[in-house]
Design a protein around this motif. Structure first.
Motif, PDB file in Angstrom:
ATOM      1  N   PHE A   1       0.836  -1.192   0.000  1.00 32.98           N
ATOM      2  CA  PHE A   1       0.000   0.000   0.000  1.00 32.98           C
ATOM      3  C   PHE A   1       0.877   1.250   0.000  1.00 32.98           C
ATOM      4  O   PHE A   1       1.904   1.301   0.696  1.00 32.98           O
ATOM      5  N   PRO A   2       0.519   2.281  -0.778  1.00 34.16           N
ATOM      6  CA  PRO A   2       1.365   3.494  -0.861  1.00 34.16           C
ATOM      7  C   PRO A   2       1.633   4.164   0.479  1.00 34.16           C
ATOM      8  O   PRO A   2       2.688   4.783   0.669  1.00 34.16           O
ATOM      9  N   ALA A   3       0.691   4.046   1.431  1.00 34.50           N
ATOM     10  CA  ALA A   3       0.851   4.709   2.733  1.00 34.50           C
ATOM     11  C   ALA A   3       1.149   3.701   3.836  1.00 34.50           C
ATOM     12  O   ALA A   3       0.919   3.987   5.017  1.00 34.50           O
ATOM     13  N   TYR A   4       1.711   2.546   3.494  1.00 31.44           N
ATOM     14  CA  TYR A   4       1.957   1.486   4.475  1.00 31.44           C
ATOM     15  C   TYR A   4       2.918   1.941   5.571  1.00 31.44           C
ATOM     16  O   TYR A   4       3.906   2.634   5.332  1.00 31.44           O
ATOM     17  N   ILE A   5       2.597   1.517   6.804  1.00 29.22           N
ATOM     18  CA  ILE A   5       3.506   1.700   7.935  1.00 29.22           C
ATOM     19  C   ILE A   5       3.560   0.388   8.715  1.00 29.22           C
ATOM     20  O   ILE A   5       2.559  -0.323   8.815  1.00 29.22           O
ATOM     21  N   ASP A   6       4.720   0.080   9.252  1.00 26.63           N
ATOM     22  CA  ASP A   6       4.908  -1.138  10.028  1.00 26.63           C
ATOM     23  C   ASP A   6       4.592  -0.838  11.493  1.00 26.63           C
ATOM     24  O   ASP A   6       5.356  -0.140  12.161  1.00 26.63           O
ATOM     25  N   PHE A   7       3.458  -1.360  11.988  1.00 30.28           N
ATOM     26  CA  PHE A   7       3.046  -1.082  13.359  1.00 30.28           C
ATOM     27  C   PHE A   7       3.941  -1.758  14.387  1.00 30.28           C
ATOM     28  O   PHE A   7       3.775  -1.562  15.589  1.00 30.28           O
ATOM     29  N   GLY A   8       4.904  -2.540  13.908  1.00 28.64           N
ATOM     30  CA  GLY A   8       5.891  -3.099  14.821  1.00 28.64           C
ATOM     31  C   GLY A   8       6.720  -2.031  15.492  1.00 28.64           C
ATOM     32  O   GLY A   8       7.400  -2.293  16.490  1.00 28.64           O
ATOM     33  N   MET A   9       6.656  -0.808  14.994  1.00 29.77           N
ATOM     34  CA  MET A   9       7.367   0.307  15.630  1.00 29.77           C
ATOM     35  C   MET A   9       6.743   0.664  16.974  1.00 29.77           C
ATOM     36  O   MET A   9       7.395   1.264  17.827  1.00 29.77           O
ATOM     37  N   HIS A  10       5.477   0.294  17.153  1.00 21.82           N
ATOM     38  CA  HIS A  10       4.757   0.681  18.359  1.00 21.82           C
ATOM     39  C   HIS A  10       4.677  -0.413  19.422  1.00 21.82           C
ATOM     40  O   HIS A  10       4.722  -0.116  20.622  1.00 21.82           O
ATOM     41  N   TYR A  11       4.506  -1.653  18.985  1.00 18.31           N
ATOM     42  CA  TYR A  11       4.172  -2.723  19.921  1.00 18.31           C
ATOM     43  C   TYR A  11       5.070  -3.941  19.728  1.00 18.31           C
ATOM     44  O   TYR A  11       5.624  -4.157  18.644  1.00 18.31           O
ATOM     45  N   PRO A  12       5.176  -4.781  20.771  1.00 19.04           N
ATOM     46  CA  PRO A  12       5.932  -6.026  20.619  1.00 19.04           C
ATOM     47  C   PRO A  12       5.342  -6.877  19.488  1.00 19.04           C
ATOM     48  O   PRO A  12       4.124  -6.902  19.295  1.00 19.04           O
ATOM     49  N   ARG A  13       6.217  -7.568  18.783  1.00 21.93           N
ATOM     50  CA  ARG A  13       5.762  -8.403  17.672  1.00 21.93           C
ATOM     51  C   ARG A  13       5.191  -9.717  18.188  1.00 21.93           C
ATOM     52  O   ARG A  13       5.396 -10.106  19.327  1.00 21.93           O
ATOM     53  N   ALA A  14       4.450 -10.386  17.310  1.00 23.20           N
ATOM     54  CA  ALA A  14       3.711 -11.583  17.716  1.00 23.20           C
ATOM     55  C   ALA A  14       4.614 -12.675  18.266  1.00 23.20           C
ATOM     56  O   ALA A  14       4.213 -13.426  19.168  1.00 23.20           O
ATOM     57  N   GLU A  15       5.824 -12.784  17.749  1.00 23.58           N
ATOM     58  CA  GLU A  15       6.747 -13.793  18.247  1.00 23.58           C
ATOM     59  C   GLU A  15       7.035 -13.601  19.737  1.00 23.58           C
ATOM     60  O   GLU A  15       7.137 -14.571  20.498  1.00 23.58           O
ATOM     61  N   GLU A  16       7.155 -12.343  20.149  1.00 25.48           N
ATOM     62  CA  GLU A  16       7.404 -12.054  21.557  1.00 25.48           C
ATOM     63  C   GLU A  16       6.153 -12.309  22.394  1.00 25.48           C
ATOM     64  O   GLU A  16       6.237 -12.816  23.524  1.00 25.48           O
ATOM     65  N   ILE A  17       4.990 -11.965  21.850  1.00 24.87           N
ATOM     66  CA  ILE A  17       3.733 -12.228  22.553  1.00 24.87           C
ATOM     67  C   ILE A  17       3.562 -13.732  22.763  1.00 24.87           C
ATOM     68  O   ILE A  17       3.177 -14.184  23.850  1.00 24.87           O
ATOM     69  N   ARG A  18       3.867 -14.499  21.727  1.00 31.17           N
ATOM     70  CA  ARG A  18       3.782 -15.951  21.829  1.00 31.17           C
ATOM     71  C   ARG A  18       4.624 -16.465  23.001  1.00 31.17           C
ATOM     72  O   ARG A  18       4.189 -17.299  23.788  1.00 31.17           O
ATOM     73  N   LYS A  19       5.837 -15.933  23.124  1.00 37.58           N
ATOM     74  CA  LYS A  19       6.770 -16.378  24.158  1.00 37.58           C
ATOM     75  C   LYS A  19       6.244 -16.065  25.561  1.00 37.58           C
ATOM     76  O   LYS A  19       6.228 -16.944  26.432  1.00 37.58           O
ATOM     77  N   VAL A  20       5.797 -14.840  25.793  1.00 39.25           N
ATOM     78  CA  VAL A  20       5.382 -14.467  27.149  1.00 39.25           C
ATOM     79  C   VAL A  20       4.076 -15.146  27.543  1.00 39.25           C
ATOM     80  O   VAL A  20       3.877 -15.486  28.715  1.00 39.25           O
ATOM     81  N   VAL A  21       3.188 -15.352  26.579  1.00 36.50           N
ATOM     82  CA  VAL A  21       1.926 -16.033  26.879  1.00 36.50           C
ATOM     83  C   VAL A  21       2.190 -17.491  27.238  1.00 36.50           C
ATOM     84  O   VAL A  21       1.605 -18.031  28.189  1.00 36.50           O
ATOM     85  N   THR A  22       3.080 -18.135  26.494  1.00 36.87           N
ATOM     86  CA  THR A  22       3.435 -19.523  26.805  1.00 36.87           C
ATOM     87  C   THR A  22       4.049 -19.626  28.194  1.00 36.87           C
ATOM     88  O   THR A  22       3.716 -20.531  28.977  1.00 36.87           O
ATOM     89  N   GLU A  23       4.943 -18.695  28.520  1.00 37.61           N
ATOM     90  CA  GLU A  23       5.585 -18.704  29.833  1.00 37.61           C
ATOM     91  C   GLU A  23       4.583 -18.476  30.965  1.00 37.61           C
ATOM     92  O   GLU A  23       4.808 -18.913  32.098  1.00 37.61           O
ATOM     93  N   ALA A  24       3.461 -17.798  30.639  1.00 34.73           N
ATOM     94  CA  ALA A  24       2.419 -17.563  31.642  1.00 34.73           C
ATOM     95  C   ALA A  24       1.399 -18.693  31.664  1.00 34.73           C
ATOM     96  O   ALA A  24       0.402 -18.621  32.404  1.00 34.73           O
ATOM     97  N   GLY A  25       1.645 -19.729  30.857  1.00 30.91           N
ATOM     98  CA  GLY A  25       0.761 -20.892  30.840  1.00 30.91           C
ATOM     99  C   GLY A  25      -0.481 -20.739  30.000  1.00 30.91           C
ATOM    100  O   GLY A  25      -1.437 -21.514  30.154  1.00 30.91           O
ATOM    101  N   GLY A  26      -0.492 -19.740  29.091  1.00 29.56           N
ATOM    102  CA  GLY A  26      -1.705 -19.439  28.343  1.00 29.56           C
ATOM    103  C   GLY A  26      -1.741 -19.949  26.921  1.00 29.56           C
ATOM    104  O   GLY A  26      -0.822 -20.609  26.433  1.00 29.56           O
ATOM    105  N   LYS A  27      -2.837 -19.609  26.257  1.00 30.17           N
ATOM    106  CA  LYS A  27      -3.077 -19.967  24.873  1.00 30.17           C
ATOM    107  C   LYS A  27      -3.278 -18.688  24.072  1.00 30.17           C
ATOM    108  O   LYS A  27      -3.848 -17.712  24.576  1.00 30.17           O
TER     109      LYS A  27
END
Length: 304
Positions: free
Chosen positions: A186-212
């Motif tokens: 998209f001509p106006a694309y922005i990567d929102f990874g600049m604002h928030y942790p990426r999904a790979e990191e979310i996956r890690k912390v959720v697993t460590e907390a025993g979640g799904k």
């Protein structure tokens, strides 16, 4: 008959659930107590409060034993993460975790760190110019709206820009914004990874907390290749499942997601995305009015 309807009709008599709702701790209008009272009144058996980037509701629940007499059903810990995967901004729902193991992460990554809105505007503006979008020299002022409000308003003043966007993107600022954060071409694309942790990191912390971890409301992202995106998430073991029921979904969309989960042996979730009184088409337990999610989708979660 659609598969989504077959699943619900096959299990008539099962108890009703809602696994996606928000309180005043994020962008809902109801308190925790209010949402519990309303859930009890309409007969929900299992709920999950999934505030955006916050588990404060679950701390409040743990510190108030009186709430157990207000809502007598089951409450599954939940949270809705703002994140991104493969350059696509998405929301992911985490469930069934030890909320105390996520509090520090959420405080550090979401509460203390604030999105760099000035950088977002610069990136969106620069990408537009680089991709041939006609824009005036405009200054960003948060008092006049978000970056997309400034960009969209200005580019619409130059009719020659119309050829660069689809009819929906040109006519609908909401659709334009979703293309900004989900379509890398998209001509106006922005990567929102600049604002928030990426999904790979979310996956890690959720697993460590025993979640799904589940992908939330996938059809709201207007992806060019929904199945391809789901395949990447599934193959790379980012998600445990998919939200197959949502207030915005058609029966056909839910059917596709149910089939995908079945074919790929991953879990299913569903919820109205109720925000209290904010959205009339996301009513607690019933969505637009006829939504009924039965607890049989929890059979494979191992928690009932």
């Amino acid at each position: 008959m659609l598969l989504a309807n077959k699943i619900q009709q096959k299990n008539r008599g099962n108890k009703m659930i809602d696994l996606h709702m928000h309180t005043k701790y994020s962008d809902g209008t109801w308190s925790v107590e209010e949402i519990l009272r309303k859930a009890q009144k309409i007969g929900l058996n299992t709920i999950s409060i999934t505030d955006h980037d916050s588990v404060a509701a679950h701390r409040e629940l743990s510190e108030n034993d009186d709430y157990k007499s207000i809502f007598t059903g089951k409450i599954i810990p939940g949270v809705e993460f703002s994140t991104s995967y493969d350059g696509v901004a998405v929301h992911m729902l985490a469930y069934d975790f030890d909320y105390t193991k996520l509090e520090d992460f959420l405080e550090k990554e979401y509460n203390q760190k604030k999105p760099d809105i000035d950088l977002e505007f610069k990136m969106m503006y620069d990408n537009c110019i680089k991709n041939g979008v006609k824009l005036d020299k405009i200054e960003f002022d948060i008092n006049n709206g978000w970056p997309v409000n400034h960009i969209y308003k200005n580019l619409k003043e130059h009719f020659e820009n119309k050829k660069l966007f689809s009819k929906e993107e040109w006519n609908d600022e909401h659709k334009f914004f979703y293309s900004c954060i989900t379509n890398k071409e998209f001509p106006a694309y922005i990567d929102f990874g600049m604002h928030y942790p990426r999904a790979e990191e979310i996956r890690k912390v959720v697993t460590e907390a025993g979640g799904k971890l589940f992908l939330a409301h996938v059809y709201r992202y207007h992806l060019q290749d929904t199945k391809g995106f789901l395949d990447k998430l599934t193959k790379n073991k980012i998600i445990d499942g998919i939200e197959v029921y949502h207030s915005s979904f058609t029966n056909e969309q839910s059917e596709k997601l149910i089939k995908y989960c079945t074919d790929n042996n991953i879990l299913m979730s569903g919820g109205t995305d109720c925000h209290g009184d904010k959205y009339i088409d996301r009513q607690l337990g019933i969505g637009k009015g006829n939504m009924k999610i039965e607890d049989n989708i929890l059979n494979d979660w191992g928690i009932l």
